[in-house]
Design an enzyme around this catalytic site. Sequence first.
Site, PDB file in Angstrom:
ATOM      1  CD  GLU A 145      35.139  35.910  43.936  1.00  0.00           C
ATOM      2  OE1 GLU A 145      34.872  36.819  44.741  1.00  0.00           O
ATOM      3  OE2 GLU A 145      34.766  35.926  42.756  1.00  0.00           O
ATOM      4  CB  THR A 186      27.293  36.495  43.902  1.00  0.00           C
ATOM      5  OG1 THR A 186      27.757  37.589  43.134  1.00  0.00           O
ATOM      6  CG2 THR A 186      27.730  35.208  43.233  1.00  0.00           C
TER       7      THR A 186
HETATM    8  N1  HSE Z   1      30.202  32.003  38.203  1.00  0.00           N
HETATM    9  C1  HSE Z   1      29.744  32.887  39.237  1.00  0.00           C
HETATM   10  C2  HSE Z   1      28.224  32.903  39.223  1.00  0.00           C
HETATM   11  C3  HSE Z   1      30.273  34.267  38.968  1.00  0.00           C
HETATM   12  O1  HSE Z   1      27.673  33.029  38.134  1.00  0.00           O
HETATM   13  O2  HSE Z   1      27.617  32.800  40.277  1.00  0.00           O
HETATM   14  C4  HSE Z   1      29.827  35.297  39.965  1.00  0.00           C
HETATM   15  O3  HSE Z   1      30.336  36.549  39.558  1.00  0.00           O
END
Ligand code: HSE
Length: 307
Positions: free
Chosen positions: A128, A181
């Site tokens: 991630e 993201t």
């Molecule tokens: N919590 C993270 C965000 C999840 O909202 O950026 C990304 O899938």
Amino acid sequence: MEEIKIFAPATVANLSCGFDVLGCCLDNVGDEMLIRKNDLQEIRITKITGQELPLETDKNVAGVAVKALLNKLKRHQGFDIEIYKKIKSGSGIGSSAASSAGAVFAVNKLLGTPFTAQELIPFAMEGERLASGNAHADNVAPALLGGFSLVKSYEPLEILKLPAPAELRMVILHPRIEVNTRDSRGIIRQNISLQKAINQWGNLAAFISGLYTEDYNLLGRSLKDEIVEPVRSILIPYFDELRKISIQKGALGFGISGSGPSVFAMCRGQEKAEAVKKAIHEFYQEKEIEFDLHLSKIGNEGVKILK
Ligand code: HSE
């Protein structure tokens, strides 16, 4: 054991009230991966179908996550990784998390299970970090543990598995526009008012309570987000209309899945979920946007062994 084939599930992070700390695992949406030992002492991404993603180990989330695991063990075993992507990257349903979690789960099995599922989470988080610049756990934790997960704290990392009421269903709409993201984290405000924080932690606590007491209406009433949703929803075509339609058809609540553009409608029971799915389909098919639509139970197992 020389080779393993697994199902790596999609996940819904944030769930409105729990930005970066809450997520759940889907049951029937996900990738497949085939991982086998090699004699080269090298981690190789040998095949990816379904998506254009880097084959270089250090640029691939699965490669990076497996390397983190092997470094911890000080092992030099090599692995070949094949990834059959069904989850689209940039969809908001944990595409990178599925690859990272699936890879560390499989390698752990092939090495005789030196780590528990909980212990695998930090390795998957390295994937991630590569994908979004931030090692958040709200997708990889539910992908590895199944059900719902709560990140109690990041430092030290402490993650709780929460129960999933059996009648919950998730309808997921993925409008096929890509939201990175990293970018969609960049637009969020870094400071919030005390009043907003109070509202948010009230909802998060109530949501957790609803999971334990199987209070479906409370779950729905707790799916609120005054912090991130107002900013991110601007990127999602027809967000307000989709919410209205879903609630009209009986969804408990509605929100952005992860960093979007996917949205989710949480429903009680298959029948309600089918009705919500049908209404969303009818509405969206008239728009000039390609989309995918899923209906899933909560996946209680997380990553599954296929063979
Ligand atoms: N919590 C993270 C965000 C999840 O909202 O950026 C990304 O899938």
